[in-house]
Write a protein that holds these residues in place. Structure first.
Motif, PDB file in Angstrom:
ATOM      1  N   CYS A  48       0.873  -1.174   0.000  1.00  0.00           N
ATOM      2  CA  CYS A  48       0.000   0.000   0.000  1.00  0.00           C
ATOM      3  C   CYS A  48       0.907   1.219   0.000  1.00  0.00           C
ATOM      4  O   CYS A  48       1.501   1.557   1.031  1.00  0.00           O
TER       5      CYS A  48
ATOM      6  N   TRP B 142      -9.068   5.526   1.668  1.00  0.00           N
ATOM      7  CA  TRP B 142      -9.055   4.142   1.193  1.00  0.00           C
ATOM      8  C   TRP B 142      -8.353   4.059  -0.159  1.00  0.00           C
ATOM      9  O   TRP B 142      -8.428   4.978  -0.980  1.00  0.00           O
TER      10      TRP B 142
ATOM     11  N   ALA C 241      -6.304   1.166   4.241  1.00  0.00           N
ATOM     12  CA  ALA C 241      -7.030   2.311   4.769  1.00  0.00           C
ATOM     13  C   ALA C 241      -6.172   3.073   5.764  1.00  0.00           C
ATOM     14  O   ALA C 241      -5.311   2.493   6.434  1.00  0.00           O
TER      15      ALA C 241
ATOM     16  N   ARG D  87     -17.396  -5.787   4.286  1.00  0.00           N
ATOM     17  CA  ARG D  87     -15.969  -5.545   4.445  1.00  0.00           C
ATOM     18  C   ARG D  87     -15.568  -5.885   5.876  1.00  0.00           C
ATOM     19  O   ARG D  87     -16.256  -5.511   6.818  1.00  0.00           O
TER      20      ARG D  87
ATOM     21  N   TYR E 147     -12.279   4.828   9.230  1.00  0.00           N
ATOM     22  CA  TYR E 147     -11.157   5.172   8.366  1.00  0.00           C
ATOM     23  C   TYR E 147     -11.604   6.148   7.275  1.00  0.00           C
ATOM     24  O   TYR E 147     -12.667   5.981   6.670  1.00  0.00           O
TER      25      TYR E 147
ATOM     26  N   SER F  54     -14.508  -0.282   9.927  1.00  0.00           N
ATOM     27  CA  SER F  54     -14.161   0.325   8.641  1.00  0.00           C
ATOM     28  C   SER F  54     -14.690   1.749   8.514  1.00  0.00           C
ATOM     29  O   SER F  54     -14.074   2.581   7.837  1.00  0.00           O
TER      30      SER F  54
ATOM     31  N   TYR G 134      -8.249  -4.087   0.807  1.00  0.00           N
ATOM     32  CA  TYR G 134      -8.179  -2.636   0.788  1.00  0.00           C
ATOM     33  C   TYR G 134      -7.257  -2.132   1.888  1.00  0.00           C
ATOM     34  O   TYR G 134      -7.289  -2.629   3.021  1.00  0.00           O
TER      35      TYR G 134
END
Length: 125
Positions: free
Chosen positions: A22, A115, A97, A45, A112, A109, A95
């Motif tokens: 990332c 993303w 984040a 998610r 956050y 989630s 993903y």
């Protein structure tokens, strides 16, 4: 606002390994937590792993503990997710984040704010 770009996904057999990356467009402050989430088809998610802000302590979902490792390279503005002993149930879009959750909200989630676009991981039996 920092932008996140994931890479490293792909197709792997059960028992194999992948390393997701990332890359952030700029260095995130030490007051930002970095996390990985995943979403399988038809599923919500879910939290996978996180590096908590300031302390750098790592946290994992029970389903990946002992198999996945989250780490960061500040010099490269990059967070990694090393995934070993992959299982078919790990198949999902992963993903990255960034956010500033309090510790008790680390796995949520919705907390956050930034993303990435996601990278697909498929584990065949």
């Amino acid at each position: 606002q920092v932008q996140l770009v994931e890479s490293g996904g792909g197709l792997v057999q059960a028992g194999g390994s992948l390393r997701l990356s990332c890359a952030a467009s700029e260095r995130a402050s030490s007051d930002v937590s970095m996390a990985w989430f995943r979403q399988a088809p038809g599923m919500e998610r879910e939290f996978v792993a996180a590096l908590f802000r300031r302390t750098g302590y790592t946290y994992y979902a029970d389903s990946v503990k002992g198999r996945f490792t989250i780490s960061r390279d500040n010099a490269k503005n990059t967070v990694y997710l090393q995934m070993d002993n992959l299982k078919p149930e790990d198949t999902a879009v992963y993903y990255c984040a960034a956010g500033r959750p309090i510790l008790s909200a680390l796995r949520l989630s919705s907390i956050y704010t930034t993303w990435g676009q996601g990278t697909a991981v498929t584990v065949s039996a």
